[in-house]
Design an enzyme around this catalytic site. Structure first.
Site, PDB file in Angstrom:
ATOM      1  N   HIS A  42     -33.189  -6.296  -8.194  1.00  0.00           N
ATOM      2  CA  HIS A  42     -33.677  -5.951  -9.532  1.00  0.00           C
ATOM      3  C   HIS A  42     -34.785  -4.906  -9.547  1.00  0.00           C
ATOM      4  O   HIS A  42     -35.247  -4.528 -10.612  1.00  0.00           O
ATOM      5  CB  HIS A  42     -34.164  -7.203 -10.271  1.00  0.00           C
ATOM      6  CG  HIS A  42     -35.488  -7.688  -9.771  1.00  0.00           C
ATOM      7  ND1 HIS A  42     -35.602  -8.476  -8.662  1.00  0.00           N
ATOM      8  CD2 HIS A  42     -36.742  -7.451 -10.200  1.00  0.00           C
ATOM      9  CE1 HIS A  42     -36.881  -8.706  -8.443  1.00  0.00           C
ATOM     10  NE2 HIS A  42     -37.601  -8.100  -9.348  1.00  0.00           N
TER      11      HIS A  42
HETATM   12  C1  UD1 Z   1     -40.465  -8.004 -13.915  1.00  0.00           C
HETATM   13  C2  UD1 Z   1     -41.642  -7.668 -13.022  1.00  0.00           C
HETATM   14  C3  UD1 Z   1     -41.230  -7.758 -11.561  1.00  0.00           C
HETATM   15  C4  UD1 Z   1     -40.603  -9.095 -11.252  1.00  0.00           C
HETATM   16  C5  UD1 Z   1     -39.447  -9.326 -12.199  1.00  0.00           C
HETATM   17  C6  UD1 Z   1     -38.771 -10.629 -11.953  1.00  0.00           C
HETATM   18  C7  UD1 Z   1     -43.224  -6.047 -13.963  1.00  0.00           C
HETATM   19  C8  UD1 Z   1     -43.732  -4.673 -13.852  1.00  0.00           C
HETATM   20  N1  UD1 Z   1     -42.123  -6.313 -13.245  1.00  0.00           N
HETATM   21  O1  UD1 Z   1     -39.492  -6.977 -13.745  1.00  0.00           O
HETATM   22  O2  UD1 Z   1     -42.362  -7.602 -10.754  1.00  0.00           O
HETATM   23  O3  UD1 Z   1     -40.163  -9.124  -9.916  1.00  0.00           O
HETATM   24  O4  UD1 Z   1     -39.950  -9.268 -13.542  1.00  0.00           O
HETATM   25  O5  UD1 Z   1     -37.704 -10.818 -12.796  1.00  0.00           O
HETATM   26  O6  UD1 Z   1     -43.812  -6.861 -14.658  1.00  0.00           O
HETATM   27  N2  UD1 Z   1     -34.669  -8.514 -19.951  1.00  0.00           N
HETATM   28  C9  UD1 Z   1     -33.804  -9.349 -20.581  1.00  0.00           C
HETATM   29  N3  UD1 Z   1     -34.157 -10.650 -20.737  1.00  0.00           N
HETATM   30  C10 UD1 Z   1     -35.338 -11.137 -20.280  1.00  0.00           C
HETATM   31  C11 UD1 Z   1     -36.211 -10.266 -19.639  1.00  0.00           C
HETATM   32  C12 UD1 Z   1     -35.854  -8.960 -19.460  1.00  0.00           C
HETATM   33  O7  UD1 Z   1     -32.723  -8.965 -20.999  1.00  0.00           O
HETATM   34  O8  UD1 Z   1     -35.606 -12.351 -20.440  1.00  0.00           O
HETATM   35  C13 UD1 Z   1     -34.281  -7.103 -19.747  1.00  0.00           C
HETATM   36  C14 UD1 Z   1     -34.952  -6.195 -20.748  1.00  0.00           C
HETATM   37  O9  UD1 Z   1     -34.009  -5.358 -21.286  1.00  0.00           O
HETATM   38  C15 UD1 Z   1     -35.967  -5.414 -19.944  1.00  0.00           C
HETATM   39  C16 UD1 Z   1     -35.443  -5.514 -18.516  1.00  0.00           C
HETATM   40  O10 UD1 Z   1     -34.682  -6.700 -18.450  1.00  0.00           O
HETATM   41  O11 UD1 Z   1     -36.105  -4.094 -20.354  1.00  0.00           O
HETATM   42  C17 UD1 Z   1     -36.561  -5.573 -17.534  1.00  0.00           C
HETATM   43  O12 UD1 Z   1     -37.539  -6.579 -17.873  1.00  0.00           O
HETATM   44  P1  UD1 Z   1     -39.093  -6.343 -17.540  1.00  0.00           P
HETATM   45  O13 UD1 Z   1     -39.872  -7.560 -17.824  1.00  0.00           O
HETATM   46  O14 UD1 Z   1     -39.526  -5.083 -18.155  1.00  0.00           O
HETATM   47  O15 UD1 Z   1     -39.132  -6.092 -15.990  1.00  0.00           O
HETATM   48  P2  UD1 Z   1     -38.313  -6.768 -14.806  1.00  0.00           P
HETATM   49  O16 UD1 Z   1     -37.410  -5.740 -14.246  1.00  0.00           O
HETATM   50  O17 UD1 Z   1     -37.740  -8.092 -15.188  1.00  0.00           O
END
Ligand code: UD1
Length: 362
Positions: A207
């Protein structure tokens, strides 16, 4: 009166880290802790399911920030957290890990004169293109208590000039959770439920933005995984971020590569425990595989958790397809022996709560 703390969590890997702290606070009654969920992760499988499985009480405060660019997400967490802190005026806040929720809330607290405890401090990949690395450095720079999981963390903080009186090596709260829930995870008999033979399948997670956001890069990285899939089934629970890229690439099902929705904590732990090998770009999974004694191939050029390489079962492969092929071959044909790092004994939360309660009760 008991000292009050706000305990912040926002994204999936945070929940395994706050669970043992909450449990310890409840068992000792030495602190009055309120859980704040920033809402950085909000899908049921990424959030509520973990609260249920890990027995974490319903958060009293929910900021509900959701997704956005880094600046939007971080700013929104700050904007929504500030009035909570002004109203509650806790004696301290505790933040865990390295996600945007960690730095955002720490920054708000320190500016309001509320001291910050950082759990999992001191880890460094020395790669500032990783958003988590920036979050780690900044959070450590403004924290009052730095709770460190491994020796390298103490050295990194010393090199950054952080007062050694603030630094406490306490072990690993994520491993507290693993040890507490391992038996329950094994009872699920995941391999059998999924038609897999214990010790004869691989588990993969991916991821990191640097691996999954660019479709070409992701496609190249999946080549050696597909080749592995011809020898062993590869179970791949897909993070929402990665799902977007896979959809763009038109990848659904692939023989040998079994794509799943994100799994619960217990289901995933049960699968990891009996795997032949684990492939990942996650931080926490490098640590969990070390404690489970399962070989791990890390699909990154660096790790902020070097003890998993020196003491544990982890191997850094990078992301070049040939290098990943070679790492897989070596892992499947040699014995990987490791030992559990010092203080990863299931008692990290106990040490943290005792230090915090002692400092705040004075
Ligand atoms: C975040 C953390 C990362 C961690 C990871 C674990 C930061 C900078 N990164 O990355 O360190 O290892 O979480 O999962 O904080 N989304 C969904 N549903 C959710 C959450 C996210 O669909 O419940 C999608 C959203 O479209 C979002 C993307 O996933 O844009 C990424 O989510 P985000 O929280 O921005 O960062 P992660 O890649 O999950």
């Amino acid at each position: 009166m008991k000292p009050t703390i706000l305990l912040v969590a926002g994204a999936r890997p945070n929940f395994m880290k706050i669970a043992p702290i909450v449990a310890r606070v409840r068992a000792t009654g030495s602190l009055d802790a309120t859980i704040v969920h920033t809402g950085q992760h909000y899908d049921r499988a990424m959030s509520e399911l973990l609260f249920e499985q890990l027995g974490i009480p319903e958060p009293e405060i929910r900021l509900g920030v959701g997704s956005g660019s880094h600046a939007q997400q971080t700013a929104e967490i700050m904007r929504r957290f500030e009035p909570v802190l002004v109203e509650r005026r806790p004696d301290a806040i505790a933040v865990v890990g390295d996600v945007n929720s960690t730095i955002a809330t720490a920054l708000v607290a320190v500016k309001l004169g509320v001291p910050v405890a950082h759990v999992e401090a001191g880890l460094r990949s020395f790669d500032r293109s990783m958003p988590e690395e920036v979050n780690r450095i900044l959070t450590d720079a403004i924290s009052e208590w730095l709770f460190v999981t491994e020796r390298s963390g103490v050295e990194n903080l010393e090199n950054e000039g952080i007062d050694s009186g603030k630094v406490h090596i306490v072990g690993n709260v994520m491993i507290d959770t693993l040890l507490r829930f391992r038996d329950r995870a094994l009872e699920l008999d995941m391999p059998n439920r999924m038609g897999l033979e214990p010790g004869a399948y691989a588990v993969m997670t991916l991821h990191r933005p640097s691996n999954v956001d660019e479709v070409r890069k992701l496609a190249a990285l999946l080549e050696p995984i597909r080749r592995l899939g011809e020898r062993l089934p590869v179970i791949f629970p897909v993070h929402p971020r990665t799902r977007k890229s896979l959809e763009e690439m038109g990848i659904g099902h692939d023989p040998g590569l079994r794509l799943l929705e994100p799994l619960g904590y217990l289901e995933f732990l049960g699968l990891m425990a009996s795997a032949r090998l684990i492939l990942t770009d996650s931080g926490g999974i490098q640590e969990e595989s070390t404690v489970l004694g399962v070989p791990c191939i890390t699909l990154r050029d660096n790790t902020e958790r070097p003890v998993t390489l020196t003491d544990g079962t982890n191997r850094l492969a990078g992301t070049d397809p040939d290098a990943v092929d070679a790492a897989i071959e070596e892992t499947l044909t040699t014995e990987v022996a490791g030992r559990i790092p010092p203080l990863w004994d299931g008692r990290a939360a106990e040490r943290i709560v005792s230090i915090l309660a002692g400092a705040l009760t004075r």
